[in-house]
Write a protein that holds these residues in place. Structure first.
Motif: not given
Length: 797
Positions: A710, A712, A727, A730-731, A738, A740-741, A762-764, A783
């Motif tokens: 993760e 941030d 969002i 970012i995706k 990636l 999850q956002v 927060k990016m996972k 990103i």
């Protein structure tokens, strides 16, 4: 239809039948019984004679009464202003239980012993509108000779039960006591009782007093009967008690007689003051812009389709709906004309709906009355006028129209019946059932049945088979399953709708159903989802003006439910409805939508004192979680146009695949206040197209053994940039790694520009290969590069 059992027993032999047995069989063989009630109720009640009354020494409004209750003289303290010595009153003895579970106990009232209670009619359960004026502010006392210790309910003719029947539109014959008597006679195979009465006519002929003519085919029959020297006075107790049980307030003997005939025969009759009416009655259609002041003192504008009764020139009544004020029977009336008529049902219904004047009379005309009973109605009304109003009954009647309608003849064979019902009923059994129904039967090779005009619902062979099956007993029919090669099951759409419903219920919402008919004003509210150019659909013959339009949205109807609950202090709401909306877009169309209404406390845990109150994000979360179960994702954006009933800053448009499909947000404070609501959040989503989309079957993805990472970041961007757009960028910047956002923080303050905001994200990241700092930094830099390019974003220091 309210049926008083004491009155019913006067028409058909029901001796020995319990109330429960009567209700059970009527439910099974005839129509639904909606309820059982009593006008007056209470235990341990007796008639008492007030032999002495004196003032209470410590009160200016209490009386100390010595009351003879038959077995003894007892002392009762009474607070009624109208209690007097010598009265015969209703006494609730010690141990009595009155409506509302009021228990009567021996007590001391300001130091004086009281052994019971002297009762008013209201305390025994009677509605105030039925109580005579002289008893409304005090106790009831008998004005005729009674005996102390006797049952007061029996003396008042209220010792029996009333059963309330739900009458279907095709069974107009059950809208009368005689019709119910025929039905009970058939069900229990009990004989009808004959009514014995005699009418003495004398003096002039009715035709010398009034002439009758019909100038419209919408009136099939019109009788007029004249009476002279009528005395207006109170009706006897046996009549008023039956009217109250029927649901009609007693007024005076003449008006009560007309209402009594209506209840007994199902035939509305109307009384005119003969001296005000004149010597002519003409039935015709109203002329353009013609007016009449009705008995409720309201001026009505008539249309050319309305049928009216006139004095030859001026309307004096709206046919089948309401009489006119100009010919009203008053306490000064001496001479009367009674009207007994048969009008076209559709005309009466249209007029009553248009004028908003649905009455017991108009309802019966709408369902059809029996023209063949008209003469019997006149004869019995004349008997009552003579007995109760001391009227001089003039000779004969004035009449126009068709006086008799032939019975309907239906040819049938027992084989026809058995083929349809799957039974083996014999001819003898068929004849026995038909005779119980009081149909005349003539047997040859087939059975020829004469169906009387009172049963307007039995016109063809299928109707007759239904009647035979009903009285023979549905419980005697063999239970069989229909044979079909079709396989049952839900369609894909129905399965998805069920999944949607179950998801909402699983999240803690309750499903409701509301009326699809609404007012014009409500139909214009929350118009955001209305298709451009679409029109509302109007009902041709609405029940009333409050239900004139097919709804174009569900929220207005649901908010009426919310207002109902708010008025009863139930303000924690989580409701949804999946239902149809209707609109005219070149053709009449319908579409299924989902509506949600939520307010106040959504969930709580009392043990640790935590509460979750409804806000925009709670409703949004419920919507997202619900549709996630169907593999559908939504996007939320600010409104592109105003919704007058919604809060302008707390409402969002809902999009699916770039198409607007609904909205979600808080009610506008002014609209909420106007509807006695507060803190209400709503949503409405067009779900029909969404549920019809065939989604691809999800493919299993192998789970990586490498730990996810993760990261941030906090970026500074312009205030008008939408979180959803951030969002999406970012995706797109990292489609593979990636997972999850999430946005978890928002900052607006003096540490950044006035037209800027800071958003924490927060990016996972996941991968099948080890995620080193170098790899992650590369992804984050990529990103940030895209965010800077799209929104001129920068990392917050």
């Amino acid at each position: 239809m309210r049926v008083k059992l004491e009155w019913l027993n006067e028409l058909v032999d029901i001796e020995g039948l319990s109330v429960e047995e009567i209700v059970e069989k009527i439910n099974l063989y005839s129509t639904e019984v909606e309820g059982i009630e009593r006008i007056l109720s209470g235990t341990n009640l007796v008639i008492g004679h007030v032999v002495q009354r004196k003032d209470h020494p410590d009160s200016d409004h209490l009386s100390i009464c010595q009351v003879n209750i038959g077995s003894e003289v007892t002392q009762i303290v009474c607070g009624a202003p109208n209690v007097k010595e010598g009265q015969f009153v209703i006494v609730a003895l010690v141990g009595a239980v009155l409506p509302g579970d009021v228990k009567i106990k021996k007590s001391k009232i300001r130091g004086v012993e009281s052994n019971g209670m002297i009762c008013s009619l209201q305390e025994l359960g009677m509605e105030k509108k039925y109580i005579p004026e002289e008893y409304q502010e005090g106790i009831y006392y008998f004005t005729h000779q009674v005996n102390p210790g006797d049952n007061p309910l029996k003396e008042l003719n209220f010792a029996d039960e009333i059963i309330d029947l739900s009458i279907t539109p095709n069974r107009g014959d059950l809208m009368s006591m005689i019709g119910v008597a025929f039905e009970v006679s058939a069900i229990f195979n009990r004989p009808l009782k004959k009514r014995f009465f005699d009418v003495i006519e004398k003096g002039a002929k009715t035709t010398d007093v009034v002439k009758v003519s019909i100038d419209s085919n919408l009136c099939n029959l019109y009788y007029a009967k004249a009476y002279k020297n009528v005395k207006i006075k109170k009706s006897p107790n046996w009549l008023t008690s039956r009217l109250i049980a029927f649901g009609v307030r007693p007024i005076n003997n003449v008006v009560d007689i007309t209402n009594y005939i209506l209840a007994l025969f199902g035939q509305p009759i109307h009384a005119f003051d003969s001296d005000k009416l004149g010597n002519e009655i003409k039935v015709r259609l109203a002329t353009k812009n013609e007016k009449i002041v009705t008995l409720d003192n309201i001026e009505r504008n008539l249309q050319e389709s309305d049928l009216v009764i006139t004095d030859g020139v001026t309307p004096v009544a709206i046919a089948g709906v309401m009489g006119g004020l100009a010919t009203e029977v008053t306490n000064d009336t001496k001479n009367i004309i009674l009207e007994v008529a048969v009008f076209d049902p559709q005309t009466i219904r249209a007029t009553s709906l248009k004028l908003g004047l649905r009455s017991e009379a108009s309802i019966r005309f709408e369902r059809g009355v029996d023209a063949n009973k008209a003469i019997e109605v006149i004869r019995y009304a004349s008997y009552l006028m003579s007995e109760l109003a001391d009227a001089e009954v003039l000779v004969g009647v004035a009449v126009a129209g068709k006086e008799n309608i032939e019975d309907t003849i239906i040819k049938i064979h027992e084989n026809d019946i058995n083929k349809v019902l799957g039974t083996t009923i014999t001819r003898e059994e068929v004849i026995e059932v038909l005779q119980r129904l009081h149909f005349h039967v003539n047997c040859e090779d087939s059975i020829y049945v004469s169906v009387p005009n009172r049963r307007s619902d039995v016109k063809i062979k299928a109707d007759l088979i239904e009647e035979i099956g009903r009285i023979y007993g549905y419980d005697k029919l063999k239970i069989t399953l229909p044979r079909s090669s079709l396989k049952g099951g839900r369609t894909n759409y129905q399965k998805k709708r069920m999944k949607l419903r179950n998801a909402l219920v699983g999240l803690g919402l309750d499903e409701i159903y509301t009326y699809t008919l609404v007012t014009e004003t409500k139909n214009k509210e929350f118009a955001y989802n209305h298709y451009q150019g679409s029109k509302e659909i109007t009902i041709i013959n609405p029940i009333n003006n409050e239900k004139k339009y097919l709804r174009r949205g569900i929220i207005p109807s649901m908010l009426e439910v919310a207002s109902y609950n708010y008025a009863r202090k139930m303000k924690d709401l989580a409701l949804f409805e999946i239902g149809k909306v209707y609109y005219d877009l070149e053709t009449n169309q319908e579409e299924e939508v989902l509506a949600i209404v939520m307010a106040n406390n959504f969930s709580d845990t009392l043990w640790d004192g935590k509460n979750e109150f409804v806000d925009f994000y709670v409703v949004k979360g419920i919507i997202d979680a619900t549709f996630a179960s169907l593999g559908i994702e939504f996007e939320y954006r600010p409104l592109d146009k105003e919704i007058q009933q919604m809060h302008p800053k707390r409402t969002a448009t809902i999009l699916a695949n770039g198409t607007i499909i609904g909205f979600v947000g808080e009610l506008h404070p002014k609209y909420a206040k106007d509807n006695s609501l507060e803190d209400i959040y709503v949503a409405e989503i067009k779900v029909e197209k969404l549920l019809n989309i065939n989604k691809e079957t999800p493919v299993f993805s192998q789970i990586t053994k490498v730990p996810s990472v993760e990261r941030d970041i906090a970026i500074v961007i312009a205030k008008d940039v939408l979180a959803a757009d951030i969002i999406n960028v970012i995706k797109k910047a990292d489609r593979k790694g990636l997972e999850q956002v999430k946005i978890f923080d928002l900052y607006i303050g003096d540490k950044i520009g006035n037209d800027e905001k800071s958003i924490a994200i927060k990016m996972k990241f996941t991968s099948f290969e080890a995620l080193t700092d170098e790899v992650i930094n590369g992804k984050v830099n990529k990103i940030m590069k895209e965010l800077t390019k799209e929104f001129n974003a920068r990392l917050r220091a």
